[in-house]
Motif scaffolding. Sequence first.
Motif, PDB file in Angstrom:
ATOM      1  N   ASN A  14       0.809  -1.073   0.088  1.00 26.20           N
ATOM      2  CA  ASN A  14       0.219  -0.051   0.299  1.00 26.20           C
ATOM      3  C   ASN A  14       0.928   1.069  -0.136  1.00 26.20           C
ATOM      4  OD1 ASN A  14      -2.648  -0.994  -0.012  1.00 26.20           O
ATOM      5  ND2 ASN A  14      -3.029  -0.879   1.686  1.00 26.20           N
ATOM      6  N   GLY A  15       1.923   1.532  -0.792  1.00 24.35           N
ATOM      7  CA  GLY A  15       2.662   2.361  -1.226  1.00 24.35           C
ATOM      8  C   GLY A  15       3.618   2.267   0.204  1.00 24.35           C
ATOM      9  N   GLU A  16       4.113   1.871   1.222  1.00 25.41           N
ATOM     10  CA  GLU A  16       5.115   2.009   1.822  1.00 25.41           C
ATOM     11  C   GLU A  16       6.065   1.371   2.000  1.00 25.41           C
ATOM     12  OE1 GLU A  16       3.815   1.208   5.751  1.00 25.41           O
ATOM     13  OE2 GLU A  16       1.243   1.708   5.555  1.00 25.41           O
ATOM     14  N   MET A  17       6.166   1.209   0.638  1.00 22.08           N
ATOM     15  CA  MET A  17       7.897   0.336   1.006  1.00 22.08           C
ATOM     16  C   MET A  17       8.695   0.972   0.149  1.00 22.08           C
ATOM     17  SD  MET A  17       9.617  -2.602   1.163  1.00 22.08           S
ATOM     18  CE  MET A  17       8.671  -3.810   0.999  1.00 22.08           C
ATOM     19  N   PHE A  18       8.281   1.960  -0.659  1.00 13.00           N
ATOM     20  CA  PHE A  18       8.853   2.778  -1.506  1.00 13.00           C
ATOM     21  C   PHE A  18       8.754   4.679  -1.530  1.00 13.00           C
ATOM     22  CE2 PHE A  18       9.175  -0.395  -4.583  1.00 13.00           C
ATOM     23  CZ  PHE A  18       9.819  -1.016  -3.869  1.00 13.00           C
ATOM     24  N   MET A  19       8.242   4.845  -0.212  1.00 13.01           N
ATOM     25  CA  MET A  19       8.050   6.123   0.016  1.00 13.01           C
ATOM     26  C   MET A  19       9.407   6.943   0.090  1.00 13.01           C
ATOM     27  SD  MET A  19       5.920   5.850   2.149  1.00 13.01           S
ATOM     28  CE  MET A  19       5.473   6.821   3.451  1.00 13.01           C
ATOM     29  N   MET A  20       8.968   8.454   0.102  1.00 17.16           N
ATOM     30  CA  MET A  20       9.832   9.589   0.134  1.00 17.16           C
ATOM     31  C   MET A  20      10.055  10.054   1.144  1.00 17.16           C
ATOM     32  SD  MET A  20      10.783  10.149  -3.690  1.00 17.16           S
ATOM     33  CE  MET A  20      10.789  11.555  -3.718  1.00 17.16           C
ATOM     34  N   THR A  21       9.874   9.051   2.057  1.00 18.83           N
ATOM     35  CA  THR A  21      10.529  10.071   3.584  1.00 18.83           C
ATOM     36  C   THR A  21      10.936   8.990   4.433  1.00 18.83           C
ATOM     37  OG1 THR A  21       8.235   9.444   4.572  1.00 18.83           O
ATOM     38  CG2 THR A  21       8.547  11.521   3.694  1.00 18.83           C
ATOM     39  N   GLU A  22      11.640   9.412   5.445  1.00 21.82           N
ATOM     40  CA  GLU A  22      12.306   8.159   5.998  1.00 21.82           C
ATOM     41  C   GLU A  22      10.557   7.358   7.097  1.00 21.82           C
ATOM     42  OE1 GLU A  22      15.080  10.069   8.874  1.00 21.82           O
ATOM     43  OE2 GLU A  22      15.940  10.822   7.138  1.00 21.82           O
ATOM     44  N   PRO A  23      11.078   6.083   8.214  1.00 21.12           N
ATOM     45  CA  PRO A  23      10.085   5.377   8.162  1.00 21.12           C
ATOM     46  C   PRO A  23       8.408   7.532   9.788  1.00 21.12           C
ATOM     47  CG  PRO A  23      11.179   4.839   8.564  1.00 21.12           C
ATOM     48  CD  PRO A  23      12.098   5.827   8.341  1.00 21.12           C
ATOM     49  N   SER A  24       9.286   7.818  10.392  1.00 20.79           N
ATOM     50  CA  SER A  24       9.542   9.247  10.521  1.00 20.79           C
ATOM     51  C   SER A  24       8.278   9.971  10.864  1.00 20.79           C
ATOM     52  CB  SER A  24      10.006   9.555  11.755  1.00 20.79           C
ATOM     53  OG  SER A  24      11.015  10.259  10.874  1.00 20.79           O
TER      54      SER A  24
ATOM     55  N   GLY B 267       2.249 -12.551  -7.355  1.00 22.96           N
ATOM     56  CA  GLY B 267       1.864 -11.472  -8.419  1.00 22.96           C
ATOM     57  C   GLY B 267       3.527 -10.789  -8.716  1.00 22.96           C
ATOM     58  N   ASP B 268       3.707  -9.995 -10.131  1.00 22.77           N
ATOM     59  CA  ASP B 268       4.497  -9.463 -10.532  1.00 22.77           C
ATOM     60  C   ASP B 268       4.490  -7.765 -10.179  1.00 22.77           C
ATOM     61  OD1 ASP B 268       6.826  -9.758 -12.622  1.00 22.77           O
ATOM     62  OD2 ASP B 268       5.821  -7.561 -12.757  1.00 22.77           O
ATOM     63  N   SER B 269       5.748  -7.061  -9.399  1.00 26.41           N
ATOM     64  CA  SER B 269       5.930  -5.825  -9.038  1.00 26.41           C
ATOM     65  C   SER B 269       6.495  -4.955  -9.328  1.00 26.41           C
ATOM     66  CB  SER B 269       6.010  -5.954  -7.440  1.00 26.41           C
ATOM     67  OG  SER B 269       6.129  -6.436  -6.631  1.00 26.41           O
ATOM     68  N   GLU B 270       6.619  -5.469 -11.051  1.00 18.30           N
ATOM     69  CA  GLU B 270       7.567  -4.544 -12.090  1.00 18.30           C
ATOM     70  C   GLU B 270       6.589  -2.289 -12.013  1.00 18.30           C
ATOM     71  OE1 GLU B 270       9.258  -2.973 -15.884  1.00 18.30           O
ATOM     72  OE2 GLU B 270       7.389  -4.162 -15.879  1.00 18.30           O
ATOM     73  N   SER B 271       5.313  -2.779 -12.252  1.00 19.43           N
ATOM     74  CA  SER B 271       4.648  -1.871 -12.848  1.00 19.43           C
ATOM     75  C   SER B 271       3.070  -1.963 -12.886  1.00 19.43           C
ATOM     76  CB  SER B 271       5.516  -1.647 -14.149  1.00 19.43           C
ATOM     77  OG  SER B 271       4.780  -2.885 -14.976  1.00 19.43           O
ATOM     78  N   HIS B 272       2.715  -0.892 -13.413  1.00 21.34           N
ATOM     79  CA  HIS B 272       0.915  -0.957 -13.246  1.00 21.34           C
ATOM     80  C   HIS B 272       0.564   0.239 -14.482  1.00 21.34           C
ATOM     81  CE1 HIS B 272      -2.645   0.066 -11.168  1.00 21.34           C
ATOM     82  NE2 HIS B 272      -2.524  -1.559 -10.770  1.00 21.34           N
ATOM     83  N   PRO B 273      -0.597  -0.272 -15.272  1.00 14.65           N
ATOM     84  CA  PRO B 273      -0.936   0.871 -15.775  1.00 14.65           C
ATOM     85  C   PRO B 273      -1.364   2.542 -15.820  1.00 14.65           C
ATOM     86  CG  PRO B 273      -2.087  -1.283 -16.196  1.00 14.65           C
ATOM     87  CD  PRO B 273      -0.966  -1.604 -14.518  1.00 14.65           C
TER      88      PRO B 273
ATOM     89  N   TYR C  37       5.989   0.031  -6.065  1.00 14.18           N
ATOM     90  CA  TYR C  37       6.415  -1.066  -7.712  1.00 14.18           C
ATOM     91  C   TYR C  37       7.167  -0.617  -7.935  1.00 14.18           C
ATOM     92  CZ  TYR C  37       1.258  -2.617  -8.395  1.00 14.18           C
ATOM     93  OH  TYR C  37       0.289  -2.935  -8.478  1.00 14.18           O
ATOM     94  N   VAL C  38       8.418  -1.676  -8.738  1.00 15.43           N
ATOM     95  CA  VAL C  38       9.655  -0.901  -8.477  1.00 15.43           C
ATOM     96  C   VAL C  38      10.295  -0.041  -9.633  1.00 15.43           C
ATOM     97  CG1 VAL C  38      11.801  -2.339  -9.693  1.00 15.43           C
ATOM     98  CG2 VAL C  38      10.872  -3.762  -7.656  1.00 15.43           C
ATOM     99  N   ARG C  39       9.516   0.116 -11.259  1.00 20.07           N
ATOM    100  CA  ARG C  39       9.831   1.187 -11.419  1.00 20.07           C
ATOM    101  C   ARG C  39       9.846   2.245 -11.380  1.00 20.07           C
ATOM    102  NH1 ARG C  39       6.752   1.107 -17.047  1.00 20.07           N
ATOM    103  NH2 ARG C  39       7.523  -1.169 -17.451  1.00 20.07           N
ATOM    104  N   GLU C  40       8.741   2.610 -10.077  1.00 23.64           N
ATOM    105  CA  GLU C  40       8.186   3.315  -9.589  1.00 23.64           C
ATOM    106  C   GLU C  40       9.151   4.298  -8.427  1.00 23.64           C
ATOM    107  OE1 GLU C  40       6.211   6.342 -10.419  1.00 23.64           O
ATOM    108  OE2 GLU C  40       5.528   5.397 -12.242  1.00 23.64           O
TER     109      GLU C  40
END
Length: 629
Positions: free
Chosen positions: A261-271, A297-303, A339-342
């Motif tokens: 749900n978007g938490e793996m690749f955040m633009m922020t630190e956990p804080s 599932g596959d985590s490369e990309s999403h439409p 997603y990994v590309r993002e």
Amino acid sequence: MRRIFHLTAALLGSAVLVSGCDKVKQVVTGKVEVANTAYPERVYWGDTHLHTSNSPDAFGLGNRLDPEEALRFARGEEVTSSTGIKARLARPLDFLVITDHSDGFATIKDLYNAPRSFITHPTMRRWYDMMHEGPEQSRKAVGEIIEAKAKGTLPKELINPVGAAERLHKNWTAHVATVERYNEPGKFTAFLGFEYTLMNGGSNLHRNVVFRDSGNRVADFSPIASFDTTSPDGLWDWLDTYEKQTGGKALTIPHNSNLSNGEMFMMTEPSGAPMSGAYARRRAAREPLVEITQIKGDSESHPFMSPNDEFASYGDAGWELGNLDLSVKSTPEMQPGSYVREALKRGLLIEQRTGQNPYKYGVIGSTDAHTSLSTADDDNFFGKHPGAEPSPTRATKTQGLGRHDERQGWNYLASGYAAVWATSNSREAIFDAMMRKEVYATTGPRMVLRVFGGWDFTAQDLAGDWVKAGYGRGVPMGGTLKRGGTSAPSFIISALKDPAGANLDRVQVVKGWVDAAGQAHEKIFDVSWSEMDSARKLIGGKVPAVGDTVDLAKPSYANTIGAPALTTVWADPEFDPGSRAFYYVRVLEIPTPSWVAYDRIRFNLTLDPAIPLKQQERGYTAPIWYTPG
């Protein structure tokens, strides 16, 4: 209550079989010298993510195969699955990492094997009874356990440290001894590892840990659990201590970002603070790789993020609905962090601001099978867990990862494998290749992919020793190009079909970059494809579909279309020397039957026409980055 608590913990400790523990002093197997080539000459195939009966969920879901059976199967030996089916890999793997969950390592197995009268906590006794009632009730019990883990409501008796440390140490050292017995440098590499099952309210933040080291270093460091944590910092701290005290090395691999749900690749630190350069540097050092494809599932990309990529939706169905246990549904604003590309694009943005890139990932695939069987072949797929081993109902019944049953059996993929360009089949060489990111992922086929980036490669290089030229005048996949003047970078790209698999449709370069205004972009370039000089000319900048030879009545396909090999030297026609960028290669096969198509014929099924029976399997290479200045 405290007395009951001690009894439960003592029970789980005493239920362990100690035969493996008697061999703890034998885990040092002696160093075997393996000759390393000057540079990688071949690719090694493996699985860095496999669960055995020591994983609580795997055992509760019916897995009765221990690490020894998992290692035997990966080496090519025949075993009998937990449901009684004979299973064997047509082609053995070169390496395997068994990554059983550190949270409750072997606990559910011990609970199941304990005398019922010793189980005093009412919830744990109910789970005990459900597991002994039969497979369906056992799966329901595991669903409750997964949900309780996500919510932080597991019984304290199940996770309390009283007695747990001794139990874990006994189980872990027995596991270490088994892995050491099967590690044969030069022939088959068995890595030590585990999974750190971090979840934030059901959002998947799991990491697999892979050790470079042998058991004499690892045995005394029982895996760290993820209870009461919301970020991976605790794991990284533990690994810092491990490396400082032993002189060893380890890396971590995030997986299933598609369920975060978007938490793996955040633009922020956990804080919640903007990511600092120091935090980005630490994350990049600990996590050189990401698992881009697997059974869930596959985590490369999403439409949603890649509307101009007609192949972006592969493996998304069912998994885009929400987090791991579907306790929280996904929203559009969550998708970019999943997603990994993002993530690769976000890494460029963070690097532009801080000078450090936290998401400079190489990519691998693996299975995440909870059957002890590392199979990613559609015609030999044994499912996510024993309840999904071959049967007439597995494609259509719900297979939730909690108590929310909205995902269907056909949503699961027969995927994937990790491919590593290493100088020998040994722990040291394969681990070091992972650290330098000279790796790629496939959804199962064993296609051979190689990429080099440089400043002066031309088509003439393909007529000579282009591998030597690639290492001598450029960088392999996973490398970084520094500014080389105003000329555009060029890439030597070679893709060979799986010798036992389907022909290739096309080779694409996926480019991501950040412009001067701080905006991230992406573009897909078709750079080589079958019949490109005759029947398949570009139309509006797009390559026409390769065709379709799938015969669903058998099922089968024919290699009368596509190409066995695609090679090219490609230069970026839109290169901006002032913009940070990455380039990775995506290779697609011609259409082939999915595992559901094989089940349909095997069990004479009538399926909903909406269930896809064909797919274009693929491979993804680690990127090559370009950094200005």
